[in-house]
Design a protein around this motif. Structure first.
Motif, PDB file in Angstrom:
ATOM      1  N   GLY A  44      -8.028  -4.156   3.645  1.00  0.00           N
ATOM      2  CA  GLY A  44      -6.817  -3.900   3.949  1.00  0.00           C
ATOM      3  C   GLY A  44      -5.699  -3.263   3.276  1.00  0.00           C
ATOM      4  N   ILE A  45      -5.676  -3.638   2.042  1.00  0.00           N
ATOM      5  CA  ILE A  45      -4.928  -3.055   1.049  1.00  0.00           C
ATOM      6  C   ILE A  45      -5.385  -1.481   0.475  1.00  0.00           C
ATOM      7  CG2 ILE A  45      -6.154  -3.754  -1.116  1.00  0.00           C
ATOM      8  CD1 ILE A  45      -2.333  -2.874  -0.464  1.00  0.00           C
ATOM      9  N   SER A  46      -6.906  -1.325   0.718  1.00  0.00           N
ATOM     10  CA  SER A  46      -7.210  -0.095   0.487  1.00  0.00           C
ATOM     11  C   SER A  46      -6.946   0.840   1.894  1.00  0.00           C
ATOM     12  CB  SER A  46      -8.866  -0.170   0.448  1.00  0.00           C
ATOM     13  OG  SER A  46      -9.243  -0.298  -0.979  1.00  0.00           O
ATOM     14  N   GLU A  47      -7.018   0.516   2.856  1.00  0.00           N
ATOM     15  CA  GLU A  47      -6.698   1.250   4.223  1.00  0.00           C
ATOM     16  C   GLU A  47      -5.178   1.476   3.739  1.00  0.00           C
ATOM     17  OE1 GLU A  47      -6.335   0.684   8.797  1.00  0.00           O
ATOM     18  OE2 GLU A  47      -7.546  -0.942   7.655  1.00  0.00           O
ATOM     19  N   PHE A  48      -4.326   0.616   3.450  1.00  0.00           N
ATOM     20  CA  PHE A  48      -2.833   0.985   3.799  1.00  0.00           C
ATOM     21  C   PHE A  48      -2.603   2.117   2.566  1.00  0.00           C
ATOM     22  CE2 PHE A  48      -2.364  -3.122   5.712  1.00  0.00           C
ATOM     23  CZ  PHE A  48      -1.954  -2.648   7.047  1.00  0.00           C
ATOM     24  N   PHE A  49      -3.504   1.805   1.334  1.00  0.00           N
ATOM     25  CA  PHE A  49      -3.054   3.121   0.424  1.00  0.00           C
ATOM     26  C   PHE A  49      -3.584   4.263   0.868  1.00  0.00           C
ATOM     27  CE2 PHE A  49      -4.596   5.379  -3.288  1.00  0.00           C
ATOM     28  CZ  PHE A  49      -3.430   5.427  -3.995  1.00  0.00           C
ATOM     29  N   ILE A 108       0.104  -1.409 -18.295  1.00  0.00           N
ATOM     30  CA  ILE A 108      -0.387  -2.109 -18.995  1.00  0.00           C
ATOM     31  C   ILE A 108      -0.456  -1.161 -20.335  1.00  0.00           C
ATOM     32  CG2 ILE A 108      -2.709  -3.179 -19.834  1.00  0.00           C
ATOM     33  CD1 ILE A 108      -3.193  -3.539 -16.902  1.00  0.00           C
ATOM     34  N   LYS A 109      -0.007  -2.189 -21.237  1.00  0.00           N
ATOM     35  CA  LYS A 109       0.186  -1.462 -22.608  1.00  0.00           C
ATOM     36  C   LYS A 109      -0.230  -2.426 -23.750  1.00  0.00           C
ATOM     37  CE  LYS A 109       4.202   1.615 -21.498  1.00  0.00           C
ATOM     38  NZ  LYS A 109       5.639   2.104 -22.181  1.00  0.00           N
ATOM     39  N   ASN A 110      -1.002  -2.181 -24.422  1.00  0.00           N
ATOM     40  CA  ASN A 110      -1.458  -2.974 -25.739  1.00  0.00           C
ATOM     41  C   ASN A 110      -1.995  -4.273 -24.935  1.00  0.00           C
ATOM     42  OD1 ASN A 110      -0.611  -1.171 -27.922  1.00  0.00           O
ATOM     43  ND2 ASN A 110       1.424  -2.288 -27.283  1.00  0.00           N
ATOM     44  N   GLY A 111      -2.768  -4.241 -23.998  1.00  0.00           N
ATOM     45  CA  GLY A 111      -3.543  -5.218 -23.016  1.00  0.00           C
ATOM     46  C   GLY A 111      -2.293  -6.162 -22.225  1.00  0.00           C
ATOM     47  N   GLU A 112      -1.120  -5.698 -22.560  1.00  0.00           N
ATOM     48  CA  GLU A 112      -0.478  -6.570 -21.817  1.00  0.00           C
ATOM     49  C   GLU A 112       0.338  -6.004 -20.585  1.00  0.00           C
ATOM     50  OE1 GLU A 112       2.380  -8.063 -24.728  1.00  0.00           O
ATOM     51  OE2 GLU A 112       0.990  -9.388 -25.695  1.00  0.00           O
ATOM     52  N   LYS A 113       0.909  -6.605 -19.549  1.00  0.00           N
ATOM     53  CA  LYS A 113       1.561  -6.098 -18.369  1.00  0.00           C
ATOM     54  C   LYS A 113       2.969  -5.981 -18.754  1.00  0.00           C
ATOM     55  CE  LYS A 113       2.853 -10.128 -15.531  1.00  0.00           C
ATOM     56  NZ  LYS A 113       2.813 -10.667 -14.437  1.00  0.00           N
ATOM     57  N   HIS A 114       3.672  -4.693 -18.482  1.00  0.00           N
ATOM     58  CA  HIS A 114       4.922  -4.563 -18.771  1.00  0.00           C
ATOM     59  C   HIS A 114       5.599  -4.123 -17.358  1.00  0.00           C
ATOM     60  CE1 HIS A 114       4.935  -5.063 -22.994  1.00  0.00           C
ATOM     61  NE2 HIS A 114       3.806  -4.556 -22.948  1.00  0.00           N
ATOM     62  N   PHE A 115       6.832  -4.527 -16.996  1.00  0.00           N
ATOM     63  CA  PHE A 115       7.709  -4.196 -16.155  1.00  0.00           C
ATOM     64  C   PHE A 115       7.711  -2.557 -16.180  1.00  0.00           C
ATOM     65  CE2 PHE A 115      11.701  -2.891 -14.345  1.00  0.00           C
ATOM     66  CZ  PHE A 115      11.587  -3.325 -12.975  1.00  0.00           C
ATOM     67  N   TYR A 116       7.437  -1.885 -14.952  1.00  0.00           N
ATOM     68  CA  TYR A 116       7.737  -0.435 -14.774  1.00  0.00           C
ATOM     69  C   TYR A 116       9.040  -0.130 -13.866  1.00  0.00           C
ATOM     70  CZ  TYR A 116       6.639   4.661 -15.091  1.00  0.00           C
ATOM     71  OH  TYR A 116       6.846   5.753 -15.223  1.00  0.00           O
ATOM     72  N   LYS A 117       9.105  -0.498 -12.716  1.00  0.00           N
ATOM     73  CA  LYS A 117      10.122  -0.372 -11.863  1.00  0.00           C
ATOM     74  C   LYS A 117       9.851  -1.256 -10.780  1.00  0.00           C
ATOM     75  CE  LYS A 117      10.738   3.325  -9.449  1.00  0.00           C
ATOM     76  NZ  LYS A 117      10.631   4.788  -9.107  1.00  0.00           N
ATOM     77  N   GLN A 118      11.124  -1.507 -10.166  1.00  0.00           N
ATOM     78  CA  GLN A 118      11.132  -2.367  -8.768  1.00  0.00           C
ATOM     79  C   GLN A 118      11.544  -1.497  -7.654  1.00  0.00           C
ATOM     80  OE1 GLN A 118      13.843  -5.730  -9.137  1.00  0.00           O
ATOM     81  NE2 GLN A 118      13.289  -6.590  -7.307  1.00  0.00           N
ATOM     82  N   ILE A 119      10.585  -1.663  -6.668  1.00  0.00           N
ATOM     83  CA  ILE A 119      10.665  -0.691  -5.405  1.00  0.00           C
ATOM     84  C   ILE A 119      11.326  -1.780  -4.340  1.00  0.00           C
ATOM     85  CG2 ILE A 119       9.438   0.639  -3.703  1.00  0.00           C
ATOM     86  CD1 ILE A 119       9.477   1.735  -6.549  1.00  0.00           C
ATOM     87  N   HIS A 120      12.354  -1.216  -3.568  1.00  0.00           N
ATOM     88  CA  HIS A 120      13.043  -2.212  -2.788  1.00  0.00           C
ATOM     89  C   HIS A 120      12.758  -1.413  -1.294  1.00  0.00           C
ATOM     90  CE1 HIS A 120      15.709  -4.148  -5.629  1.00  0.00           C
ATOM     91  NE2 HIS A 120      15.975  -2.948  -5.838  1.00  0.00           N
ATOM     92  N   PRO A 121      12.475  -2.322  -0.456  1.00  0.00           N
ATOM     93  CA  PRO A 121      12.176  -1.830   1.162  1.00  0.00           C
ATOM     94  C   PRO A 121      13.022  -0.531   1.480  1.00  0.00           C
ATOM     95  CG  PRO A 121      12.416  -4.398   1.040  1.00  0.00           C
ATOM     96  CD  PRO A 121      12.951  -3.792  -0.162  1.00  0.00           C
ATOM     97  N   GLY A 174       0.841  -1.184   0.153  1.00  0.00           N
ATOM     98  CA  GLY A 174       0.073   0.060   0.039  1.00  0.00           C
ATOM     99  C   GLY A 174       0.935   1.160   0.003  1.00  0.00           C
ATOM    100  N   ALA A 175       1.933   1.206   0.717  1.00  0.00           N
ATOM    101  CA  ALA A 175       2.833   2.256   0.912  1.00  0.00           C
ATOM    102  C   ALA A 175       3.513   2.670  -0.498  1.00  0.00           C
ATOM    103  CB  ALA A 175       3.924   2.185   1.898  1.00  0.00           C
ATOM    104  N   VAL A 176       3.832   1.505  -0.980  1.00  0.00           N
ATOM    105  CA  VAL A 176       4.565   1.628  -2.572  1.00  0.00           C
ATOM    106  C   VAL A 176       3.763   2.126  -3.309  1.00  0.00           C
ATOM    107  CG1 VAL A 176       5.165   0.275  -4.506  1.00  0.00           C
ATOM    108  CG2 VAL A 176       6.303  -0.454  -2.470  1.00  0.00           C
ATOM    109  N   MET A 177       2.666   1.748  -3.517  1.00  0.00           N
ATOM    110  CA  MET A 177       1.492   2.321  -4.617  1.00  0.00           C
ATOM    111  C   MET A 177       1.076   3.941  -4.252  1.00  0.00           C
ATOM    112  SD  MET A 177       1.242   0.391  -7.357  1.00  0.00           S
ATOM    113  CE  MET A 177       0.067   1.338  -7.939  1.00  0.00           C
ATOM    114  N   ALA A 178       0.940   3.999  -3.006  1.00  0.00           N
ATOM    115  CA  ALA A 178       0.639   5.450  -2.622  1.00  0.00           C
ATOM    116  C   ALA A 178       1.852   6.374  -2.895  1.00  0.00           C
ATOM    117  CB  ALA A 178       0.525   5.341  -1.240  1.00  0.00           C
ATOM    118  N   GLN A 179       3.123   6.025  -2.650  1.00  0.00           N
ATOM    119  CA  GLN A 179       4.277   6.882  -2.839  1.00  0.00           C
ATOM    120  C   GLN A 179       4.462   6.947  -4.589  1.00  0.00           C
ATOM    121  OE1 GLN A 179       7.409   4.766  -0.859  1.00  0.00           O
ATOM    122  NE2 GLN A 179       6.486   5.092   1.270  1.00  0.00           N
TER     123      GLN A 179
END
Length: 385
Positions: free
Chosen positions: A182-187, A372-385, A153-158
């Motif tokens: 739960g995930i909504s509350e954390f976001f 999501i591009k052209n209907g497919e998921k694509h890696f955007y970035k990795q977030i480390h703790p 939740g923190a990752v997506m909010a940030q």
């Protein structure tokens, strides 16, 4: 009893890829050859999750087994995702099958009720994609193989606030489920702490088909983003209906859709009604990884199943590997020794990686953000703790 036996038979065919003619032979051999039995429980329609677990078992058996014995994965798929069924399956695996540990369940609501069963019988349990941090509250025999929703939740909010520049967000959440609420509350809590404004947070019940009322309420507030916490069919219907309303931001552009790991499903990407182009969501694992162990996992999986593994498959593989490595270090099938070695896990590298476990048996690990591009998921970035 007939239904239980049928479930076991079907599970054997699914996991071992054997035909009906060979079921009797496998059952006979299981009686005559000592095996290390591992239980696997999955809830819902994500039938591919057991493939990851079976891959891990196959790998250890090809190396001679565990403590000199072959490993047997005894799996059950709770297709209807009924909580009581997951509890019954866990009890059956422990008391009737004599498993040394449980892997799964994949849903937080199911893991939260199965955890006390494992704790009661003092059997190690490693959940797969159950992400709510409360799933380990049952006690010290319950571990998570996935990151927690507090981290996700923190990752997506940030990401929304700092990278996408989202100022105003709305949330739509499936009510009555531990994961979605739960995930909504954390976001929400993380987004507002960063200075973001949550203009609306609306809920819907399981089984809802028409979201017009909730989406119209949200549309009047012109949010920059909509965070959707639900399961695959919920997400497909909500995104499709949101574009019809339509849901727009203050500049008249389409509102950006955001989500979490429940989005990582081929069922969603294959749904022609889902309007998910340009969306962003968090997940456990990217098959586009360059990490050697993860790359080997992807290539082996694709060679066997002719499909690209999702995050749920990867975490199911890792949950079994974590257990196997703990047993190898313990050099014993004693449950308490296995538990202690799981807790002592350091720098695990498999399909995903875990640095260590904290006192709540939550792993320290990274999250991935997809677009999501052209209907497919694509890696955007990795977030480390």
């Amino acid at each position: 009893m007939q239904k239980t036996l049928l479930s076991i038979c079907l599970s054997l065919m699914i996991f071992a890829n054997i035909g009906c003619d060979n079921v009797q032979r496998v059952l006979h051999n299981a009686k005559t050859v000592p095996t290390v039995k591992i239980g696997f429980v999955v809830a819902g329609e994500r039938i591919s999750y057991p493939n990851g677990a079976e891959m891990a078992v196959t790998e250890i058996n090809e190396k001679g087994g565990l403590l000199g014995m072959p490993v047997e994965l005894i799996g059950h798929i709770n297709n209807e995702a009924i909580l009581d069924v997951s509890v019954q399956l866990a009890e059956s695996l422990i008391l009737e099958e004599g498993v040394v540990a449980l892997i799964g369940p994949n849903r937080s609501s199911h893991a939260a009720v199965v955890g006390p069963i494992a704790q009661k019988h003092r059997i190690p349990m490693v959940t797969t994609t159950a992400t709510n941090p409360n799933v380990t509250q049952a006690g010290d025999f319950v571990f998570m193989a996935s990151f927690t929703d507090s981290f996700q939740g923190a990752v997506m909010a940030q990401f929304a606030k700092n990278e996408l520049g989202i100022s105003n967000a709305a949330l739509i959440t499936r009510s009555g489920d531990l994961y979605t609420e739960g995930i909504s509350e954390f976001f929400e809590s993380n987004f507002t702490s960063l200075g973001g404004n949550v203009v609306a947070h609306v809920f819907f019940d399981s089984g809802t088909l028409d979201y017009t009322q909730q989406l119209t309420q949200i549309a009047d507030l012109l949010p920059d983003a909509l965070f959707t916490a639900g399961f695959v069919q919920d997400i497909a219907d909500i995104t499709q209906q949101a574009r019809v309303v339509p849901l727009l931001n203050g500049d008249g552009a389409p509102t950006i859709f955001l989500g979490a790991d429940s989005w990582d499903s081929t069922l969603l990407f294959d749904d022609e009604n889902a309007e998910i182009e340009g969306s962003f969501f968090s997940g456990h694992f990217s098959p586009e990884t360059d990490e050697p162990n993860a790359r080997a996992f992807v290539e082996t999986y694709e060679a066997i199943y002719e499909f690209t593994p999702t995050g749920g498959v990867a975490v199911s593989y890792d949950a079994v590997k974590l257990l196997i490595e703990a047993i190898e270090r313990a050099e014993s099938l004693d449950p308490e020794m296995i538990r202690d070695e799981l807790a002592a896990t350091k720098n695990y590298v498999g399909a995903t990686s875990i640095s260590s476990y904290n006192e709540n048996r939550h792993p320290t690990k990274s999250a991935v953000i997809f677009t999501i591009k052209n209907g497919e998921k694509h890696f955007y970035k990795q977030i480390h703790p």
